[in-house]
Design a protein around this motif. Sequence first.
Motif, short mmCIF file in Angstrom:
data_model
loop_
_atom_site.label_atom_id
_atom_site.label_comp_id
_atom_site.label_asym_id
_atom_site.label_seq_id
_atom_site.Cartn_x
_atom_site.Cartn_y
_atom_site.Cartn_z
N LEU A 388 13.08 36.34 4.45
CA LEU A 388 11.68 36.49 4.84
C LEU A 388 11.59 36.28 6.35
O LEU A 388 11.85 35.17 6.85
N THR A 389 11.26 37.32 7.07
CA THR A 389 11.19 37.23 8.53
C THR A 389 9.92 37.90 9.03
O THR A 389 9.29 38.68 8.31
N PHE A 390 9.59 37.58 10.27
CA PHE A 390 8.49 38.27 10.94
C PHE A 390 8.91 38.46 12.39
O PHE A 390 8.49 37.72 13.30
N PRO A 391 9.77 39.47 12.64
CA PRO A 391 10.32 39.66 13.99
C PRO A 391 9.28 40.20 14.97
O PRO A 391 8.48 41.07 14.63
N LEU A 392 9.32 39.65 16.19
CA LEU A 392 8.44 40.11 17.26
C LEU A 392 9.23 40.06 18.57
O LEU A 392 10.06 39.16 18.76
N PRO A 393 8.99 41.01 19.47
CA PRO A 393 9.61 40.90 20.80
C PRO A 393 9.09 39.66 21.51
O PRO A 393 7.94 39.27 21.33
N THR A 394 9.92 39.04 22.30
CA THR A 394 9.57 37.74 22.86
C THR A 394 8.75 37.79 24.14
O THR A 394 8.18 36.79 24.55
N ASP A 395 8.67 38.95 24.80
CA ASP A 395 7.97 38.97 26.09
C ASP A 395 7.34 40.34 26.35
O ASP A 395 7.64 40.99 27.35
N ALA A 402 2.17 45.99 18.55
CA ALA A 402 2.60 47.01 17.59
C ALA A 402 3.46 46.41 16.49
O ALA A 402 3.31 46.75 15.30
N ALA A 403 4.38 45.48 16.85
CA ALA A 403 5.28 44.89 15.86
C ALA A 403 4.51 44.04 14.84
O ALA A 403 4.96 43.87 13.70
N THR A 404 3.35 43.52 15.24
CA THR A 404 2.56 42.72 14.30
C THR A 404 2.11 43.56 13.11
O THR A 404 2.19 43.12 11.95
N PHE A 405 1.66 44.77 13.36
CA PHE A 405 1.22 45.65 12.28
C PHE A 405 2.38 46.03 11.36
O PHE A 405 2.24 46.07 10.14
N VAL A 406 3.55 46.28 11.96
CA VAL A 406 4.73 46.59 11.16
C VAL A 406 5.14 45.39 10.32
O VAL A 406 5.46 45.51 9.13
N GLY A 407 5.13 44.21 10.94
CA GLY A 407 5.52 42.99 10.23
C GLY A 407 4.59 42.66 9.08
O GLY A 407 5.03 42.18 8.03
N ILE A 408 3.30 42.91 9.26
CA ILE A 408 2.33 42.62 8.19
C ILE A 408 2.65 43.45 6.95
O ILE A 408 2.60 42.96 5.81
N VAL A 409 2.99 44.71 7.14
CA VAL A 409 3.30 45.59 6.02
C VAL A 409 4.59 45.15 5.32
O VAL A 409 4.68 45.17 4.09
N LYS A 410 5.57 44.70 6.10
CA LYS A 410 6.87 44.35 5.53
C LYS A 410 6.90 42.94 4.94
O LYS A 410 7.65 42.69 3.98
N ALA A 411 6.15 42.02 5.49
CA ALA A 411 6.14 40.64 4.99
C ALA A 411 5.10 40.50 3.88
O ALA A 411 3.90 40.46 4.14
N ARG A 412 5.57 40.44 2.66
CA ARG A 412 4.66 40.46 1.51
C ARG A 412 3.63 39.33 1.53
O ARG A 412 2.46 39.57 1.22
N PRO A 413 4.01 38.08 1.85
CA PRO A 413 2.99 37.02 1.87
C PRO A 413 1.86 37.30 2.84
O PRO A 413 0.69 36.99 2.57
N VAL A 414 2.19 37.90 3.99
CA VAL A 414 1.16 38.20 4.99
C VAL A 414 0.31 39.38 4.55
O VAL A 414 -0.91 39.36 4.67
N ALA A 415 0.95 40.41 4.01
CA ALA A 415 0.22 41.59 3.55
C ALA A 415 -0.76 41.23 2.44
O ALA A 415 -1.88 41.74 2.38
N SER A 416 -0.33 40.33 1.56
CA SER A 416 -1.21 39.96 0.44
C SER A 416 -2.46 39.24 0.93
O SER A 416 -3.52 39.32 0.29
N LEU A 417 -2.36 38.56 2.07
CA LEU A 417 -3.51 37.84 2.60
C LEU A 417 -4.40 38.71 3.48
O LEU A 417 -5.63 38.73 3.32
N LEU A 418 -3.79 39.44 4.40
CA LEU A 418 -4.57 40.19 5.38
C LEU A 418 -5.02 41.56 4.88
O LEU A 418 -5.94 42.15 5.46
N LEU A 419 -4.40 42.07 3.83
CA LEU A 419 -4.77 43.39 3.32
C LEU A 419 -5.31 43.30 1.90
O LEU A 419 -6.48 43.58 1.65
N LEU A 420 -4.46 42.89 0.96
CA LEU A 420 -4.87 42.90 -0.45
C LEU A 420 -5.99 41.92 -0.74
O LEU A 420 -6.95 42.25 -1.45
N ALA A 421 -5.88 40.69 -0.21
CA ALA A 421 -6.90 39.68 -0.51
C ALA A 421 -8.25 40.07 0.06
O ALA A 421 -9.29 39.82 -0.56
N VAL A 422 -8.26 40.68 1.24
CA VAL A 422 -9.53 41.11 1.84
C VAL A 422 -10.24 42.10 0.94
O VAL A 422 -11.45 42.00 0.69
#
Length: 770
Positions: A388-395, A402-422
């Motif tokens: 379970l990771t949430f990679p982002l460029p450091t600087d 852009a990577a935040t949107f990609v990470g949300i889709v790939k990280a199931r715990p985050v997607a379930s909160l920010l997309l499905l739960a809403v």
Amino acid sequence: MTSNRAAFARAVRDETRLLLTRPWDAFVAFGLPLILLVVIAAMFAPGVIRQSPAAVVDHDRSSFTRAAVRNMQASSGLDVAYAPATLDEAMALMRQGKIFSFAYFPSGFTAGAFRQPEQATVYFNGAFQTAGALTALNQSAAIASAAAPALEERARQMGVPATALSPPDVQVSIIGNPQLNFELFLGGLLGPGVLHLLAACSAVLAVGRLMQGKSFRPFKIAHGGRTTAALAGHLTPHFLIFTLWGLAWIVWLCGFRGWGVAGSLPLLMLGMAALMAVSVALSALLVAVAGDNDLAFSATAIYSGAAIAFSNGTLPLDHGPRFAQFWSDVLPYTHYLRLQTSQMVTDGAKPAAVHDLLILCAVTLGAFVIAALAIRWRANREPKVEALTFPLPTDSVTGSFAATFVGIVKARPVASLLLLAVVLYAFYYPAAYSGQSATGLPLAVVTSSQTATTRTLVEDLNASHAIEVAAVASSVEEAQNLMKRGVVDGIIVLPDGFETSLARGAPDGVAIYLNGGYLVRVTAIGKAAAGAVADVIRKRLNGLPEVARAASLTPSLKQVSLFNPTEGYGDYAVPAVSIVILQQTLLLGAGVIAAIRRETAAPVLRLRSRLGLWLALTVIGALSSLFYFGFVFWVQDYPRAGDLIGVILLAPLFSAAVSALGLCLGGLFDRHERVLQVLVGTSAPLFFLGGTAWPHFMMPQPLVWLANLFPSTAGVQAFVKMNSTGASLSEVAPEATVLVVLVVIYGLWLLAPDLRTIRQRQVTAQQTSS
């Protein structure tokens, strides 16, 4: 080989040690319940709304209107804080939240009030219905009291006997909560509900950490194959701790606050223990069946987080949508609350309470057995490591954005909160309030004889949308027995010879008994019953010309609900609840992102990447807000878009404050599940701290300051005013200012490490150059 007793004892010791030595486990078990219960106790301690701000628009300026204002000022429930010159000024005060109701006396009111049908009007804020309706009720009573002497004098001049103008007294008795005190009602509703959710979340993580890679094989090996006994051992400390918290809350309300226990204290205590038992057992079931902690937490939030709304404790669901009725019957908290109300408040029938207790015990046993079987099955599976990771460029601002949107889709715990739960909560939670108002509430009529008047009364009651006559009893004892068994929620008692006494102009009194355990039901039944009785009396008086002629001279008084004309419970509750849902889903999602990065030892983000992450979450939160205020409110026909431009401008500000707070809090946790374990239980108290169901002026000032640290408090006030009342952005300037301050505070907290680094580099550069 390990015995069951040894496995149980070892599990109890291991779990107790974790709860005492791990800071976050100890906080959830001992610190968080104390904090939330203290907040609930302080919030509702006043109990009865007093000194509610109101206004009077007096265009008549007569002795009568001055007497009415004096009566208002003498009322403990009112604070006549404003005297606006026009209706527009009064409306502006209401949109700003400075008053909850205002009385309007038109020019020439007194001159015509006792000669022709003139009308005084009391307007109240239906978007804040609790305070608005009660304030309007007190203003109306003050006006009616001022009118009585003038009416009597007018009747004397007409030569009408005083007795002929005396309608039968209607004596309303509230069983169990005669003061209609919100401390007993909301404190009794919210305290156990919060503990139910906290116990469930605590147990989810307790069972979840026994699982590795969807397998309980290491757990089985560690306890010599005695998984069932060990599971019981790991759940026992959570059961005992939260049961003790529940009993402490009962002692606080019933002992220290003096509300007492109307029924059986042992039965009430057993009910609390059963609620906590079913909470931990269902948590074990969800973890074992799902094989995933995040999914188990989500399911827990769905069934337990909305348990108060579906419990029949607020808006009754007896004749509501079928899904809401079914889900209410399924949820354990519904059965506990029914038991608590009957034994704590109304001295209900013990067999019915025992029935609810047995249901809770049966669900506990069933859930535990299925959980134990599922754990045995999963103990035969090989653990599977899941990254379970949430990679982002450091600087990089844009890269991190852009990577935040990609990470949300790939990280199931985050997607379930920010997309499905809403999306899910947009339609799930409002289902509890889709009925809007209490309907078909059962009532009993007590009469010793069936007459034309009593038959008319029964017909009028059945014609009411709110109530229906479930029984016509011959004695008060018979009707009270029906109330104790939960068959009826109210009783109307007509005295012997009621019709005869009414005809001779000296009527006997009418008694109305209402179940004080549910204040929404009390209001609905009381208004409908009193209206039906008054209508029967009016019809009877029409046969007496002099009396009817004198009665028609009474000043007409009308109450008008502004911004919620139907006085629908959903139109009042859902717009405010939606703000808390938007905050909690974004707060949890942001917190999980930060916790995942800490849990996986991801590289530290520099200032630009933190800004990109924060900006992305702000955009997601703003879009979610507009999805609710636009599409969801439109589909479900809730008040919306009173000031659309203001809503569009304020949504990003609200989202920025929430997402910054979530990222800051998430970085404090050692694992991402902690975010849900700690923060989910705060949702219900945050709704009440928002000031819609219980006004801020009734809370201790330090608690209001604490409430304003959460964006939902200013958000609820601002968005409800803009969506429901049409307030402009300038009229919600105080709330907007609070949100700006929170954005600055939490933004600085989020960016502080990078700002310190930049400052140190500047100092170093200056020293080098010098």
